[in-house]
Motif scaffolding. Structure first.
Motif, PDB file in Angstrom:
ATOM      1  N   ARG A  20     -30.651 -86.135   1.907  1.00  0.00           N
ATOM      2  CA  ARG A  20     -32.163 -87.161   1.929  1.00  0.00           C
ATOM      3  C   ARG A  20     -32.632 -87.099   0.522  1.00  0.00           C
ATOM      4  NH1 ARG A  20     -35.327 -85.514   7.549  1.00  0.00           N
ATOM      5  NH2 ARG A  20     -33.472 -85.652   8.855  1.00  0.00           N
ATOM      6  N   TYR A  22     -35.860 -88.411  -0.969  1.00  0.00           N
ATOM      7  CA  TYR A  22     -37.139 -88.146  -1.215  1.00  0.00           C
ATOM      8  C   TYR A  22     -37.514 -88.976  -1.991  1.00  0.00           C
ATOM      9  CZ  TYR A  22     -36.117 -83.921   1.771  1.00  0.00           C
ATOM     10  OH  TYR A  22     -35.782 -83.242   2.661  1.00  0.00           O
ATOM     11  N   SER A  26     -41.063 -92.792   0.575  1.00  0.00           N
ATOM     12  CA  SER A  26     -40.196 -92.555   1.844  1.00  0.00           C
ATOM     13  C   SER A  26     -40.843 -91.825   2.753  1.00  0.00           C
ATOM     14  CB  SER A  26     -39.029 -92.168   1.209  1.00  0.00           C
ATOM     15  OG  SER A  26     -39.042 -90.771   0.882  1.00  0.00           O
ATOM     16  N   GLU A  28     -39.186 -89.314   4.501  1.00  0.00           N
ATOM     17  CA  GLU A  28     -38.888 -87.902   4.003  1.00  0.00           C
ATOM     18  C   GLU A  28     -40.077 -87.060   3.061  1.00  0.00           C
ATOM     19  OE1 GLU A  28     -35.372 -90.052   2.009  1.00  0.00           O
ATOM     20  OE2 GLU A  28     -36.800 -90.359   3.888  1.00  0.00           O
ATOM     21  N   ARG A  29     -40.228 -88.093   1.859  1.00  0.00           N
ATOM     22  CA  ARG A  29     -41.238 -87.508   0.874  1.00  0.00           C
ATOM     23  C   ARG A  29     -42.651 -87.163   1.774  1.00  0.00           C
ATOM     24  NH1 ARG A  29     -42.731 -88.843  -5.444  1.00  0.00           N
ATOM     25  NH2 ARG A  29     -40.411 -88.074  -5.360  1.00  0.00           N
ATOM     26  N   GLY A  31     -43.151 -86.528   4.833  1.00  0.00           N
ATOM     27  CA  GLY A  31     -43.066 -85.398   5.584  1.00  0.00           C
ATOM     28  C   GLY A  31     -42.983 -84.025   4.935  1.00  0.00           C
ATOM     29  N   LEU A  32     -42.218 -84.134   3.838  1.00  0.00           N
ATOM     30  CA  LEU A  32     -42.330 -82.910   2.917  1.00  0.00           C
ATOM     31  C   LEU A  32     -43.849 -82.364   2.527  1.00  0.00           C
ATOM     32  CD1 LEU A  32     -40.892 -80.403   1.783  1.00  0.00           C
ATOM     33  CD2 LEU A  32     -40.278 -82.115   0.090  1.00  0.00           C
ATOM     34  N   SER A 119     -31.618 -78.918  10.417  1.00  0.00           N
ATOM     35  CA  SER A 119     -31.688 -80.207   9.953  1.00  0.00           C
ATOM     36  C   SER A 119     -32.588 -81.358  10.275  1.00  0.00           C
ATOM     37  CB  SER A 119     -30.131 -80.884   9.876  1.00  0.00           C
ATOM     38  OG  SER A 119     -29.866 -80.812  11.194  1.00  0.00           O
ATOM     39  N   ARG A 123     -36.680 -78.728   9.116  1.00  0.00           N
ATOM     40  CA  ARG A 123     -36.108 -79.129   7.726  1.00  0.00           C
ATOM     41  C   ARG A 123     -37.236 -78.965   6.728  1.00  0.00           C
ATOM     42  NH1 ARG A 123     -31.679 -82.764   7.253  1.00  0.00           N
ATOM     43  NH2 ARG A 123     -30.976 -82.909   5.115  1.00  0.00           N
ATOM     44  N   TYR A 124     -38.420 -79.612   6.841  1.00  0.00           N
ATOM     45  CA  TYR A 124     -39.374 -79.780   5.635  1.00  0.00           C
ATOM     46  C   TYR A 124     -39.947 -78.479   5.740  1.00  0.00           C
ATOM     47  CZ  TYR A 124     -38.624 -84.709   6.396  1.00  0.00           C
ATOM     48  OH  TYR A 124     -38.271 -86.111   6.610  1.00  0.00           O
ATOM     49  N   GLU A 142     -33.656 -79.129  -0.913  1.00  0.00           N
ATOM     50  CA  GLU A 142     -32.781 -79.697  -0.096  1.00  0.00           C
ATOM     51  C   GLU A 142     -31.431 -79.359  -0.077  1.00  0.00           C
ATOM     52  OE1 GLU A 142     -31.702 -83.255   2.353  1.00  0.00           O
ATOM     53  OE2 GLU A 142     -33.336 -82.060   2.179  1.00  0.00           O
ATOM     54  N   ALA A 146     -31.875 -77.028   3.751  1.00  0.00           N
ATOM     55  CA  ALA A 146     -31.215 -78.079   4.461  1.00  0.00           C
ATOM     56  C   ALA A 146     -29.918 -78.002   4.603  1.00  0.00           C
ATOM     57  CB  ALA A 146     -31.927 -79.380   4.278  1.00  0.00           C
TER      58      ALA A 146
END
Length: 547
Positions: A20, A22, A26, A28-29, A31-32, A119, A123-124, A142, A146
């Motif tokens: 991913r 990030y 996004s 995923e960013r 979420g992290l 995954s 993941r985060y 990552e 992950a």
């Protein structure tokens, strides 16, 4: 009692876990960022030993500091005492019969599910724990916590399926030959390092996949992320006792485990010095054991890039920057020795290298623009700066960097040292930090420089050859045949991918058993050949006895 095997199951097709990106804005960013914020709120965590599925709090508490903010710590953990380690060994041995007898498809399903939990659901959280506890930026976390961890579990299942399918190719009339791959008799001790959460999962995971039981001693500097990996395996269905989680003082825990009569194997990643000592200790205990323990280890490196006069400068420079300074040079495969032809060095390589290194931002993981973070702790910080000082004393010229600041975190600037002595200290000894030593050789001395590379250090882990001239590539490949277990053409010496580049080196760098491939699993099984005869003898005599 095991379930009857009613079919020969085929495991699902496996692929490398997609990375991913990030990017700003996004999902995923976001979420992290949420996981990091939540983890910060809950600090510090408490980590127990886990023995037979039960949390053990010994009261002997140690801290795992955050290297970017050493006034705080990510967790306190209970150190295993002698009674806890003894209970862990006994519990593992008690769990062995049922785990070994579990049908292969069920063992496989546990690790495939664990990979999906890594995954997906966790993941985060895994990334956040690796960033906070081990000082990685988003990208490095990552590819480690992950992608590589999920790859180890998924590809491990595929490799073991292939291993079990390897059977004798010939059978005499009336005979069926077959081979079973038994787990080792006893328990495996897994001793994992701080620098890769994925290695923390693979060192106990690989032996367990083939039916072994494991006592796992994680690094004190990666305790929390490794604890999360254990909890993921538990959620995936790993039976209690198969892997025992025993953080604690390394020397004491390891000595007790390797002193046990049922010690069957060491699976180790760490320093060369420690690995050699453990090998000697195991040898001294041989009369104690039931058999000969398997010793599997990956240790240090003093990895090289050789840049031929025909190399493309821009690529060679950028690959060197990544190879030397990703994760602050704290990879066993990190670039440490750079050999550049004089014509390239004078005509753009030096200037380009210093320009690119000057762009590197160093600081906390909370600023996502930082390429480099902290080194892991105070001992590493002092050791690295000490090596820079020794290089200066030996006549080396610091072209850039050379300084550090430990007021809040353990930050060292990316450092490039030019030396006229290719056998000076920073070319020979492993530093494990963001220090790149450069030697400029005359173009006509390319072959001599290859011999120099091969004989400078005792290590043999990774190396890279940069050249457009195919003859130069071939010459280097042959001359450096034993200098690296992983060699790269026009590509940096770091970044081996599970299922693509089996990883490991020889010489002082380890036993070269190639994590990320089928090879590693051979070390944790003991094959038994079975011959079944369908037609009995009618006479003990031979045809040649007839007269």
């Amino acid at each position: 009692m095991s379930t009857p095997t009613l079919a020969a199951f085929k495991v699902p097709a496996v692929e490398n876990e997609p990375m991913r990106q990030y990017a700003p804005g996004s999902a995923e960013r976001q979420g992290l960022e949420a996981a990091l914020a939540q983890m910060h709120k809950e600090l510090p965590f408490e980590v127990p030993c886990i023995v037979n599925g039960k949390s053990i709090k010994t009261g002997n508490v140690a801290k795992q500091p955050m290297p970017a903010d050493h006034a705080n710590h990510i967790c306190t953990y209970h150190e295993a005492d002698q009674a806890t380690v003894s209970s862990a060994i006994d519990g593992a041995l008690a769990a062995k019969t049922e785990w070994e007898a579990m049908p292969w498809n069920d063992r496989a399903a546990i690790f495939l599910r664990a990979a999906d939990l890594v995954s997906g659901k966790y993941r985060y959280k895994l990334l956040a724990s690796t960033m906070l506890g081990q000082g990685k930026n988003i990208w490095q976390a990552e590819i480690d916590a992950a992608a590589e961890l999920a790859d180890f579990f998924r590809f491990g299942v595929k490799f073991v399926e292939e291993l079990y399918q390897q059977q004798p190719v010939k059978n005499s009339p009336g005979v069926w030959n077959r081979v079973e791959y038994r787990p080792l008799e006893g328990f495996v001790l897994a001793v994992s390092p701080f620098n890769f959460t994925a290695i923390g999962g693979n060192l106990p995971g690989a032996p367990a996949l083939v039916g072994n039981v494991v006592v796992w001693k994680p690094s004190p500097m990666a305790t929390y992320s490794n604890y999360l990996v254990y909890k993921i395996l538990e959620e995936a269905g790993l039976p209690h006792g198969v892997i025992q989680f025993v953080p604690g003082p390394p020397a004491e825990v390891v000595a007790q485990a390797i002193g046990h009569p049922s010690f069957a194997s060491l699976h180790f990643t760490g320093s060369t010095f420690v690995f050699k000592k453990l090998w000697k200790d195991i040898a001294n205990n041989l009369d104690t054991y039931k058999g000969y323990p398997r010793i599997v280890g990956e240790t240090g490196g003093k990895n090289f890039h050789i840049v031929h006069s025909s190399a493309e400068v821009n690529n060679a420079v950028l690959q060197a920057v990544r190879g030397a300074f990703e994760y602050q040079g704290q990879k066993c495969s990190a670039l440490s020795r750079l050999y550049v032809s004089s014509s390239l060095w004078k005509n753009g390589f030096k200037d380009k290298l210093l320009q690119e290194v000057a762009k590197i931002k160093v600081g906390s993981h909370l600023d996502f623009g930082n390429f480099m973070g902290p080194v892991i702790g105070k001992p590493a910080f002092d050791k690295i700066l000490g090596y820079i000082a020794k290089a200066k004393d030996a006549g080396g010229e610091v072209l850039i960097g050379g300084t550090g600041d430990d007021s809040k975190g353990y930050f060292i600037q990316p450092t490039v040292i030019l030396s006229k002595d290719p056998k000076s200290i920073t070319f020979v000894e492993e530093i494990f930090g963001p220090v790149l030593s450069v030697y400029v050789y005359e173009d006509a001395d390319y072959e001599k420089t290859l011999e120099l590379i091969d004989t400078t250090t005792s290590y043999g882990l990774t190396g890279a050859i940069f050249a457009s001239d195919r003859k130069a590539l071939l010459l280097a490949t042959n001359k450096l045949r034993n200098a690296a277990g992983n060699v790269y053409y026009n590509e940096k010496c770091t970044g081996a991918v599970v299922g693509q580049q089996p990883f490991g080196g020889g010489r002082a760098s380890g036993t070269n058993d190639k994590a990320g491939s089928i090879s590693i699993f051979y070390r944790f099984v003991s094959a038994r050949s079975i011959k079944e005869n369908f037609v009995g003898l009618e006479d003990f005599g031979y045809p040649s006895n007839l007269v």
